[in-house]
Motif scaffolding. Structure first.
Motif, mmCIF file in Angstrom:
data_model
loop_
_atom_site.group_PDB
_atom_site.id
_atom_site.type_symbol
_atom_site.label_atom_id
_atom_site.label_comp_id
_atom_site.label_asym_id
_atom_site.label_seq_id
_atom_site.Cartn_x
_atom_site.Cartn_y
_atom_site.Cartn_z
ATOM 1 N N LEU A 91 61.082 13.459 -77.721
ATOM 2 C CA LEU A 91 62.382 13.239 -78.350
ATOM 3 C C LEU A 91 63.288 12.562 -77.331
ATOM 4 C CD1 LEU A 91 62.869 16.785 -79.903
ATOM 5 C CD2 LEU A 91 62.113 14.727 -81.105
ATOM 6 N N ARG A 92 64.318 11.888 -77.790
ATOM 7 C CA ARG A 92 65.255 11.239 -76.878
ATOM 8 C C ARG A 92 65.921 12.242 -75.943
ATOM 9 N NH1 ARG A 92 70.488 9.501 -77.808
ATOM 10 N NH2 ARG A 92 70.326 10.328 -79.895
ATOM 11 N N THR A 93 66.026 13.482 -76.368
ATOM 12 C CA THR A 93 66.712 14.511 -75.591
ATOM 13 C C THR A 93 65.766 15.496 -74.917
ATOM 14 O OG1 THR A 93 66.891 15.882 -77.563
ATOM 15 C CG2 THR A 93 68.745 14.414 -77.077
ATOM 16 N N TYR A 126 73.157 19.662 -75.581
ATOM 17 C CA TYR A 126 74.332 19.127 -76.253
ATOM 18 C C TYR A 126 74.847 17.975 -75.405
ATOM 19 C CZ TYR A 126 74.189 23.695 -78.466
ATOM 20 O OH TYR A 126 73.781 24.809 -79.129
ATOM 21 N N ARG A 127 75.771 17.210 -75.895
ATOM 22 C CA ARG A 127 76.370 16.153 -75.088
ATOM 23 C C ARG A 127 77.028 16.792 -73.869
ATOM 24 N NH1 ARG A 127 78.330 10.823 -76.042
ATOM 25 N NH2 ARG A 127 77.602 11.035 -78.170
ATOM 26 N N GLY A 128 76.555 16.407 -72.677
ATOM 27 C CA GLY A 128 77.118 16.944 -71.436
ATOM 28 C C GLY A 128 76.495 18.245 -70.957
ATOM 29 N N VAL A 129 75.478 18.760 -71.666
ATOM 30 C CA VAL A 129 74.815 20.006 -71.258
ATOM 31 C C VAL A 129 73.307 19.749 -71.195
ATOM 32 C CG1 VAL A 129 74.383 22.425 -71.796
ATOM 33 C CG2 VAL A 129 76.589 21.400 -72.367
ATOM 34 N N ALA A 130 72.741 19.907 -69.995
ATOM 35 C CA ALA A 130 71.307 19.692 -69.820
ATOM 36 C C ALA A 130 70.711 20.825 -68.994
ATOM 37 C CB ALA A 130 71.055 18.361 -69.123
ATOM 38 N N VAL A 131 69.450 21.138 -69.267
ATOM 39 C CA VAL A 131 68.724 22.134 -68.484
ATOM 40 C C VAL A 131 67.394 21.514 -68.039
ATOM 41 C CG1 VAL A 131 69.758 24.167 -69.553
ATOM 42 C CG2 VAL A 131 67.700 23.187 -70.532
ATOM 43 N N THR A 132 66.994 21.877 -66.829
ATOM 44 C CA THR A 132 65.731 21.421 -66.273
ATOM 45 C C THR A 132 65.016 22.616 -65.680
ATOM 46 O OG1 THR A 132 66.663 19.257 -65.737
ATOM 47 C CG2 THR A 132 64.644 19.878 -64.590
ATOM 48 N N ALA A 133 63.733 22.709 -65.942
ATOM 49 C CA ALA A 133 62.908 23.764 -65.351
ATOM 50 C C ALA A 133 61.704 23.096 -64.693
ATOM 51 C CB ALA A 133 62.447 24.745 -66.408
ATOM 52 N N SER A 154 62.010 26.594 -60.296
ATOM 53 C CA SER A 154 63.461 26.453 -60.301
ATOM 54 C C SER A 154 63.953 26.112 -61.703
ATOM 55 C CB SER A 154 63.923 25.375 -59.311
ATOM 56 O OG SER A 154 63.505 24.104 -59.751
ATOM 57 N N ALA A 155 65.204 26.401 -61.916
ATOM 58 C CA ALA A 155 65.875 26.055 -63.174
ATOM 59 C C ALA A 155 67.271 25.553 -62.822
ATOM 60 C CB ALA A 155 65.963 27.265 -64.088
ATOM 61 N N THR A 156 67.667 24.464 -63.451
ATOM 62 C CA THR A 156 68.966 23.865 -63.184
ATOM 63 C C THR A 156 69.695 23.644 -64.491
ATOM 64 O OG1 THR A 156 68.103 22.713 -61.246
ATOM 65 C CG2 THR A 156 70.153 21.879 -62.160
ATOM 66 N N THR A 157 70.958 23.975 -64.496
ATOM 67 C CA THR A 157 71.836 23.680 -65.627
ATOM 68 C C THR A 157 72.898 22.711 -65.142
ATOM 69 O OG1 THR A 157 71.480 25.872 -66.554
ATOM 70 C CG2 THR A 157 73.415 24.668 -67.326
ATOM 71 N N SER A 158 73.096 21.647 -65.890
ATOM 72 C CA SER A 158 74.104 20.648 -65.543
ATOM 73 C C SER A 158 75.121 20.530 -66.665
ATOM 74 C CB SER A 158 73.466 19.275 -65.323
ATOM 75 O OG SER A 158 72.555 19.321 -64.256
ATOM 76 N N LEU A 159 76.380 20.509 -66.261
ATOM 77 C CA LEU A 159 77.475 20.342 -67.213
ATOM 78 C C LEU A 159 78.282 19.114 -66.819
ATOM 79 C CD1 LEU A 159 78.732 24.038 -67.281
ATOM 80 C CD2 LEU A 159 77.237 22.916 -68.939
ATOM 81 N N VAL A 160 78.572 18.290 -67.807
ATOM 82 C CA VAL A 160 79.413 17.110 -67.595
ATOM 83 C C VAL A 160 80.543 17.187 -68.612
ATOM 84 C CG1 VAL A 160 79.471 14.596 -67.418
ATOM 85 C CG2 VAL A 160 77.362 15.826 -66.890
ATOM 86 N N PRO A 161 81.610 17.944 -68.265
ATOM 87 C CA PRO A 161 82.701 18.085 -69.219
ATOM 88 C C PRO A 161 83.509 16.797 -69.396
ATOM 89 C CG PRO A 161 83.211 19.219 -67.173
ATOM 90 C CD PRO A 161 81.814 18.731 -67.057
ATOM 91 N N HIS A 162 83.477 15.946 -68.386
ATOM 92 C CA HIS A 162 84.171 14.658 -68.432
ATOM 93 C C HIS A 162 83.313 13.671 -67.648
ATOM 94 C CE1 HIS A 162 87.224 11.616 -67.430
ATOM 95 N NE2 HIS A 162 87.773 11.976 -68.588
ATOM 96 N N ARG A 163 83.356 12.390 -67.976
ATOM 97 C CA ARG A 163 82.484 11.428 -67.300
ATOM 98 C C ARG A 163 82.727 11.328 -65.807
ATOM 99 N NH1 ARG A 163 85.179 6.563 -66.647
ATOM 100 N NH2 ARG A 163 87.087 6.385 -67.873
ATOM 101 N N THR A 164 83.850 11.825 -65.306
ATOM 102 C CA THR A 164 84.146 11.779 -63.876
ATOM 103 C C THR A 164 83.861 13.101 -63.164
ATOM 104 O OG1 THR A 164 86.446 12.400 -64.266
ATOM 105 C CG2 THR A 164 85.929 10.039 -64.213
ATOM 106 N N LEU A 165 83.370 14.115 -63.893
ATOM 107 C CA LEU A 165 83.113 15.425 -63.311
ATOM 108 C C LEU A 165 81.742 15.935 -63.727
ATOM 109 C CD1 LEU A 165 84.157 17.933 -61.762
ATOM 110 C CD2 LEU A 165 85.062 18.743 -63.945
ATOM 111 N N THR A 166 80.920 16.293 -62.741
ATOM 112 C CA THR A 166 79.605 16.874 -62.995
ATOM 113 C C THR A 166 79.499 18.182 -62.248
ATOM 114 O OG1 THR A 166 78.605 14.694 -63.192
ATOM 115 C CG2 THR A 166 77.121 16.525 -62.762
ATOM 116 N N MET A 167 79.041 19.222 -62.922
ATOM 117 C CA MET A 167 78.819 20.530 -62.298
ATOM 118 C C MET A 167 77.375 20.932 -62.572
ATOM 119 S SD MET A 167 82.327 22.508 -63.407
ATOM 120 C CE MET A 167 82.028 22.271 -65.149
#
Length: 172
Positions: A91-93, A126-133, A154-167
């Protein structure tokens, strides 16, 4: 007194794509360093064959065989390596990959052998929410004859609430 230490570096890389076999390529890279503290020149030469083939629109196979010869002033060393990776994007996602790699090193201090397997998956929930294992296992023998076994995950969660901020947060 006066001290001078002339130095020089040379680097070259070449890649050839075979026309007869689609996806097959040869790569050569070399580096030579002379001068400075080392009295003998240091050099490195890497040769490799790579193959990339789409098996299906969502499935990709890549492989590589290579050999690196070098001498950094201690004596000639050689490392033979291999890698095979199968990647899928159903899938694309959603994407996943599995890799098998290894090396046999002939070092001045002795021979080393390592083999590893790695699996990983990434999902954009979701848009701006990704998980990697990811998970990996390694087995080998060091130049001193010691057996090495390692298992990691390992497991990583990434949040991009705004295009200029990544957590992101990673759990190992």
């Amino acid at each position: 007194g006066r001290v001078s230490a002339p130095q020089g570096n040379f680097a070259c890389a070449l890649r050839y794509q075979f026309a007869q076999v689609q996806g097959l390529s040869y790569a050569l890279a070399t580096t030579v360093r002379h001068g400075g503290r080392n009295r003998r020149p240091a050099w490195l030469l890497t040769n490799g064959l790579g193959y990339l083939r789409p098996l299906r629109p969502t499935l990709l196979l890549t492989t590589r065989l290579d050999r690196t010869d070098s001498d950094d002033g201690r004596g000639h060393e050689a490392i033979n390596g291999y890698t095979a990776t199968l990647g899928a994007t159903p899938l694309r996602t959603l994407s996943a990959s599995a890799s098998l790699s290894g090396s046999y090193a002939q070092l001045v201090s002795g021979n080393e052998l390592r083999n590893s397997i790695l699996a990983s998956a990434t999902a954009d929930l979701y848009r701006g929410v990704a998980v990697t294992a990811s998970a990996s296992a390694t087995h080998g023998r060091t130049d001193t004859g010691r057996t090495v076994r390692a298992v990691e995950g390992s497991a990583t969660t990434s949040l991009v609430p705004h295009r200029t901020l990544t957590m992101s947060a990673t759990f190992i």
